[in-house]
Write a protein that holds these residues in place. Structure first.
Motif, short mmCIF file in Angstrom:
data_model
loop_
_atom_site.label_atom_id
_atom_site.label_comp_id
_atom_site.label_asym_id
_atom_site.label_seq_id
_atom_site.Cartn_x
_atom_site.Cartn_y
_atom_site.Cartn_z
N GLY A 166 39.96 -13.58 -42.93
CA GLY A 166 40.56 -12.28 -42.62
C GLY A 166 40.49 -11.90 -41.16
O GLY A 166 40.86 -10.78 -40.79
N LYS A 167 40.06 -12.81 -40.32
CA LYS A 167 39.98 -12.51 -38.90
C LYS A 167 41.31 -12.78 -38.22
O LYS A 167 42.24 -13.33 -38.82
N ILE A 168 41.39 -12.41 -36.96
CA ILE A 168 42.59 -12.60 -36.15
C ILE A 168 42.29 -13.66 -35.10
O ILE A 168 41.28 -13.57 -34.41
N CYS A 169 43.16 -14.64 -35.00
CA CYS A 169 43.01 -15.68 -33.99
C CYS A 169 44.07 -15.46 -32.91
O CYS A 169 45.24 -15.22 -33.22
N ILE A 170 43.65 -15.52 -31.67
CA ILE A 170 44.55 -15.30 -30.54
C ILE A 170 44.61 -16.59 -29.72
O ILE A 170 43.59 -17.05 -29.20
N VAL A 171 45.80 -17.16 -29.62
CA VAL A 171 46.01 -18.40 -28.87
C VAL A 171 46.79 -18.05 -27.61
O VAL A 171 47.82 -17.37 -27.67
N VAL A 172 46.29 -18.53 -26.47
CA VAL A 172 46.89 -18.21 -25.18
C VAL A 172 47.45 -19.47 -24.55
O VAL A 172 46.77 -20.52 -24.52
N GLU A 173 48.66 -19.40 -24.07
CA GLU A 173 49.30 -20.54 -23.42
C GLU A 173 48.50 -20.95 -22.18
O GLU A 173 48.13 -20.12 -21.36
N GLY A 174 48.23 -22.25 -22.05
CA GLY A 174 47.51 -22.75 -20.90
C GLY A 174 46.01 -22.75 -21.04
O GLY A 174 45.30 -23.12 -20.10
N SER A 175 45.50 -22.35 -22.20
CA SER A 175 44.05 -22.30 -22.42
C SER A 175 43.70 -23.17 -23.62
O SER A 175 44.38 -23.15 -24.64
N ASN A 176 42.60 -23.92 -23.49
CA ASN A 176 42.14 -24.77 -24.59
C ASN A 176 41.09 -24.06 -25.44
O ASN A 176 40.49 -24.68 -26.32
N ILE A 177 40.86 -22.78 -25.18
CA ILE A 177 39.92 -21.98 -25.96
C ILE A 177 40.69 -20.81 -26.58
O ILE A 177 41.29 -20.01 -25.86
N ALA A 178 40.68 -20.73 -27.91
CA ALA A 178 41.29 -19.60 -28.60
C ALA A 178 40.24 -18.51 -28.82
O ALA A 178 39.04 -18.71 -28.61
N LEU A 179 40.70 -17.35 -29.25
CA LEU A 179 39.82 -16.21 -29.50
C LEU A 179 39.85 -15.86 -30.98
O LEU A 179 40.88 -15.99 -31.64
N SER A 180 38.71 -15.40 -31.47
CA SER A 180 38.60 -14.95 -32.86
C SER A 180 37.96 -13.58 -32.88
O SER A 180 36.93 -13.35 -32.25
N THR A 181 38.61 -12.68 -33.58
CA THR A 181 38.10 -11.31 -33.62
C THR A 181 38.38 -10.70 -35.00
O THR A 181 39.38 -11.06 -35.62
N PRO A 182 37.50 -9.81 -35.52
CA PRO A 182 36.23 -9.35 -34.92
C PRO A 182 35.11 -10.38 -35.10
O PRO A 182 35.19 -11.24 -35.97
N LYS A 183 34.09 -10.26 -34.27
CA LYS A 183 32.96 -11.18 -34.29
C LYS A 183 31.69 -10.38 -34.56
O LYS A 183 31.43 -9.36 -33.91
N THR A 184 30.89 -10.85 -35.53
CA THR A 184 29.63 -10.18 -35.85
C THR A 184 28.47 -10.96 -35.25
O THR A 184 28.58 -12.13 -34.91
N PHE A 185 27.32 -10.29 -35.16
CA PHE A 185 26.15 -10.90 -34.52
C PHE A 185 25.70 -12.15 -35.28
O PHE A 185 25.35 -13.17 -34.68
N MET A 186 25.70 -12.09 -36.61
CA MET A 186 25.20 -13.21 -37.39
C MET A 186 26.07 -14.45 -37.21
O MET A 186 25.59 -15.58 -37.40
N GLU A 187 27.33 -14.27 -36.84
CA GLU A 187 28.21 -15.42 -36.65
C GLU A 187 27.81 -16.24 -35.43
O GLU A 187 28.14 -17.42 -35.33
N PHE A 188 27.11 -15.63 -34.48
CA PHE A 188 26.65 -16.38 -33.32
C PHE A 188 25.53 -17.34 -33.70
O PHE A 188 25.18 -18.22 -32.90
N LEU A 189 24.95 -17.18 -34.86
CA LEU A 189 23.89 -18.07 -35.33
C LEU A 189 24.44 -19.20 -36.21
O LEU A 189 23.67 -20.02 -36.70
N ASP A 190 25.74 -19.21 -36.42
CA ASP A 190 26.35 -20.25 -37.24
C ASP A 190 26.39 -21.58 -36.49
O ASP A 190 26.53 -21.61 -35.26
N SER A 191 26.28 -22.64 -37.25
CA SER A 191 26.47 -23.98 -36.71
C SER A 191 27.79 -24.53 -37.23
O SER A 191 28.29 -24.11 -38.28
N GLY A 192 28.35 -25.47 -36.49
CA GLY A 192 29.64 -26.02 -36.89
C GLY A 192 29.63 -26.71 -38.24
O GLY A 192 30.66 -26.82 -38.90
N ASP A 193 28.46 -27.18 -38.67
CA ASP A 193 28.38 -27.92 -39.93
C ASP A 193 27.87 -27.07 -41.09
O ASP A 193 27.72 -27.60 -42.20
N ASP A 194 27.59 -25.79 -40.87
CA ASP A 194 27.06 -24.95 -41.96
C ASP A 194 28.00 -24.88 -43.14
O ASP A 194 27.57 -24.83 -44.29
N ARG A 195 29.30 -24.87 -42.88
CA ARG A 195 30.27 -24.74 -43.97
C ARG A 195 30.48 -26.03 -44.73
O ARG A 195 31.09 -26.03 -45.79
#
Length: 309
Positions: A239-268
């Motif tokens: 249910g989040k929003i992803c923002i992709v910007v031309e010329g950038s290899n990093i996309a944005l995801s919003t909203p972001k909660t504090f607990m998500e900063f503790l996630d690891s790429g393999d948790d899922r």
């Protein structure tokens, strides 16, 4: 504003070619009708331009008079074309990398999308390392990034809304979400903030991140960074929003909660119990890192009496 006279075409073309904008002019003559193709060679697929547009036009030898609609619907092979008649938009189309085809006896002109931008191949992620997750990371190519998300989410409710941000760069920015999952109020707020951005240029997604934050001085940002396509797809499915910007290899995801900063790429992808246990360990580690040093200083310096003899 429509172009109705031959002189208007000629004056406009002469004006563009004299301004040293790096725009090439290809002049053709078909059935005694002059035809002009304007394009920027550095960001144009010359093979497509030659084989799909110029060649079929030159090979046209039927008795029916040639015009813009005839070219668009019966002659050229380009798949992404449209007809316009606003003179003020011609230069913008060319600067975006599109090719503009003008006839000296037609009030309309044809715009063909034959853009080709040099780009690197999709490489391994450098920021979001993973053991079991996908190894395809976003690149600086706008269409390639959107294709990675489209490949993973084939839902009819997937929405990709495009914006142009930056008065001079006119950077493409895509807001991606699933219509029946994402919060409509939040989607509306993000789009409003993008529309209000007033800046000369956007060259990286970090520019967008600063403008859509509630408070730039907030210790915990409300926007996260996404490098891998599977993480972007996961965020969209949540249910989040992803923002992709031309010329950038990093996309944005919003909203972001504090607990998500503790996630690891393999948790899922790991076992649920192992993932929960790993996250608990990270929480404990953060608390230890933040408190043990200060507790030690406090005990040794101010309360040494609580130490055993």
């Amino acid at each position: 504003m429509k172009l109705k006279q031959t002189n208007n075409f000629i004056d406009f073309i002469k004006d563009i070619t004299k301004r040293n904008l790096g725009i090439n002019l290809r002049k053709l003559s078909v059935m005694n009708i002059e035809l002009f193709i304007l394009y920027i060679p550095q960001i144009t697929d010359k093979d497509k331009l030659s084989n799909n547009i110029i060649k079929p036009i030159l090979q046209y030898n039927k008795d029916i008079d040639i015009n813009i609609h005839k070219i668009a619907y019966s002659i050229v092979y380009a798949e992404d074309i449209f007809i316009d008649n606003d003179e003020n938009k011609i230069l913008n189309y060319i600067l975006e990398g599109k090719s503009v085809i003008i006839l000296n006896n037609d009030e309309n002109y044809l715009v063909a999308n034959v853009v080709k931008v040099e780009k690197r191949d999709i490489n391994l992620p450098e920021v979001e390392n993973t053991l079991r997750g996908s190894k395809d990371a976003f690149t600086e190519n706008f269409d390639a990034n959107l294709s990675l998300i489209r490949y993973r989410i084939k839902d009819e409710n997937l929405r990709i809304e495009n914006f142009k941000v930056g008065k001079r760069t006119k950077t493409n920015v895509a807001v991606i979400y699933i219509g029946d999952i994402a919060n409509e109020n939040y989607v509306r707020e993000v789009k409003n903030r993008l529309k209000k951005i007033n800046i000369d240029g956007i060259v990286e997604s970090g520019y967008i991140q600063k403008f859509i934050l509630n408070n730039a001085l907030n210790l915990f940002p409300q926007v996260g960074l996404v490098e891998r396509s599977d993480m972007a797809a996961t965020a969209i499915l949540e249910g989040k929003i992803c923002i992709v910007v031309e010329g950038s290899n990093i996309a944005l995801s919003t909203p972001k909660t504090f607990m998500e900063f503790l996630d690891s790429g393999d948790d899922r992808y790991d076992n649920t119990y192992i993932s929960v246990f790993s996250k608990i360990l990270r929480i404990i580690a953060i608390n230890i890192a933040l408190t043990v040093s200060s507790m030690y200083v406090g005990i040794v310096s101010f309360h040494p009496d609580i130490l055993p003899e």
